[in-house]
Design an enzyme around this catalytic site. Structure first.
Site, PDB file in Angstrom:
ATOM      1  N   ASN A 210       0.852  -1.184   0.000  1.00 54.43           N
ATOM      2  CA  ASN A 210       0.000   0.000   0.000  1.00 54.43           C
ATOM      3  C   ASN A 210       0.893   1.241   0.000  1.00 54.43           C
ATOM      4  OD1 ASN A 210       0.796   0.537   2.727  1.00 54.43           O
ATOM      5  ND2 ASN A 210      -0.897  -0.708   3.515  1.00 54.43           N
ATOM      6  N   ARG A 212       1.552   3.607   2.205  1.00 56.04           N
ATOM      7  CA  ARG A 212       2.432   3.800   3.361  1.00 56.04           C
ATOM      8  C   ARG A 212       3.622   2.849   3.293  1.00 56.04           C
ATOM      9  NH1 ARG A 212       3.329   1.023   7.572  1.00 56.04           N
ATOM     10  NH2 ARG A 212       1.514  -0.332   7.244  1.00 56.04           N
ATOM     11  N   GLU A 213       3.354   1.580   2.983  1.00 61.31           N
ATOM     12  CA  GLU A 213       4.431   0.598   2.892  1.00 61.31           C
ATOM     13  C   GLU A 213       5.410   0.953   1.784  1.00 61.31           C
ATOM     14  OE1 GLU A 213       1.719  -3.214   4.403  1.00 61.31           O
ATOM     15  OE2 GLU A 213       1.877  -2.700   2.284  1.00 61.31           O
ATOM     16  N   ASP A 280      -5.894  -7.822   1.119  1.00 63.90           N
ATOM     17  CA  ASP A 280      -6.091  -9.252   0.862  1.00 63.90           C
ATOM     18  C   ASP A 280      -7.006  -9.453  -0.352  1.00 63.90           C
ATOM     19  OD1 ASP A 280      -4.614  -9.764   3.161  1.00 63.90           O
ATOM     20  OD2 ASP A 280      -6.378  -9.910   4.437  1.00 63.90           O
TER      21      ASP A 280
END
Length: 345
Positions: A210, A212-213, A280
């Site tokens: 995502n 942020r990651e 997911d």
């Protein structure tokens, strides 16, 4: 003859999801929900008092990926680890009750991960985690690798669902890639990554962080298109994955088909109640789409659509073939924007 729209073409591929065999290897957890109402503030402190009306347990983490795959009609296989405790027993019972094909290696040295979410009036009030993120023992890791080697033949795709709870490691990733390389046709290897393990994913087919990651993996703060592109290019340089999908929440998906080809797909969500499990859903939809012959762009459009459905519900939700077919054919084609196109000369 009038050509079919892109959305109609994706919808036509949906029945082909049925029976697609997809192996899911990753961190398994028990999702625990306490749902109720808030009618007053506690006299003991400035916190809401939740009067619990119902309680539920479901498979979380890699288990939620498997549930999403099964809902889309695929035939998933789950490979994971759980503790030899009451939550672990609950996980085994849930897997059996849902008829999931699974190998879950017991590990008596660690607790089963539990995430308890307290929800009131369709909003999450607090989440309580009980877990260990210490690496699994070499004995457990080797048992997982041997099971993976036995299971992989016949699977069109492998999803590594990394929640940084101790199972996914460099030896696991290397073993997955080596086992896949020995098979024909070679299964695709898709990874939902976590930042602490950013150095171990070299050579996978598709990475799905995502925003942020992705920012943390690249050492950048993502505030707009330029930073997203820079982060994606930094990830390509470091990890050497074949493709990259950065999920942007309410802003959709950034698809990096390669370092020189970046496209943006806007969100299809009409309302956002809860983003729990949306990642997911995205990787599950990507896996079934790619395994059924969709190209990466069409698989991303499918995944974006599925994510738009689940974020409109509370808790970890799934999307069925019926859900997809009910809306996809009449859905306007998203305006895919080219963010970066390398000069072919």
């Amino acid at each position: 003859m009038i050509p079919s729209s892109r959305m109609e073409m994706i919808a036509k591929a949906v029945p082909g999801f049925t029976g697609k065999r997809i192996l899911v290897l990753g961190d398994l957890m028990l999702d625990h929900y306490l749902m109720g109402d808030v009618e007053r503030i506690s006299p003991e402190g400035p916190v809401p008092v939740v009067r619990v009306r119902s309680e539920a347990h479901t498979l979380g983490g890699a288990g939620n990926v498997v549930k999403n795959l099964a809902a889309l009609g695929a035939s998933p296989t789950l490979l994971s680890v759980c503790g030899e405790d009451d939550p672990g027993k609950a996980i085994l019972q849930l897997a059996e009750r849902e008829g999931l094909e699974s190998i879950i290696v017991p590990d008596g040295t660690r607790p089963t991960t539990i995430k308890t979410r307290i929800i009131a009036h369709n909003q999450q009030v607090v989440r309580v985690d009980r877990e260990s993120d210490e690496p699994v023992s070499s004995r457990v890791r080797d048992a997982v690798i041997q099971a993976m080697i036995r299971l992989m033949p016949g699977h069109a795709c492998v999803i590594v669902s990394d929640y940084a709870k101790g199972l996914v490691s460099r030896p696991i990733i290397q073993a997955v890639l080596e086992a896949a390389a020995k098979l024909s046709p070679r299964p695709l290897v898709l990874v939902d990554p976590k930042v602490p393990n950013r150095d171990i994913y070299q050579g996978v087919d598709l990475l799905t962080p995502n925003a942020r990651e992705a920012g943390e993996m690249a050492g950048l703060r993502l505030t707009g298109r330029t930073e997203i592109i820079r982060a994606g290019l930094a990830i390509f340089k470091k990890i050497r994955c074949r493709s990259l999908v950065i999920t942007l929440g309410a802003d959709g998906i950034a698809l990096f088909s390669g370092p020189g080809n970046v496209r943006h797909i806007p969100t299809m969500a009409r309302k956002v109640f809860d983003v729990t499990g949306a990642g997911d859903t995205v990787i599950a939809a990507l896996a079934v789409g790619l395994s059924s012959g969709l190209d990466l762009l069409d698989a991303c459009i499918l995944a974006n659509y599925c994510a738009g459905i689940v974020v409109g519900q509370v808790g970890s939700a799934t999307v069925s073939q019926k859900d997809v077919l009910a809306g996809l054919g009449g859905q306007a084609e998203p305006l895919v924007e080219g963010w970066l196109q390398a000069d072919p000369s």
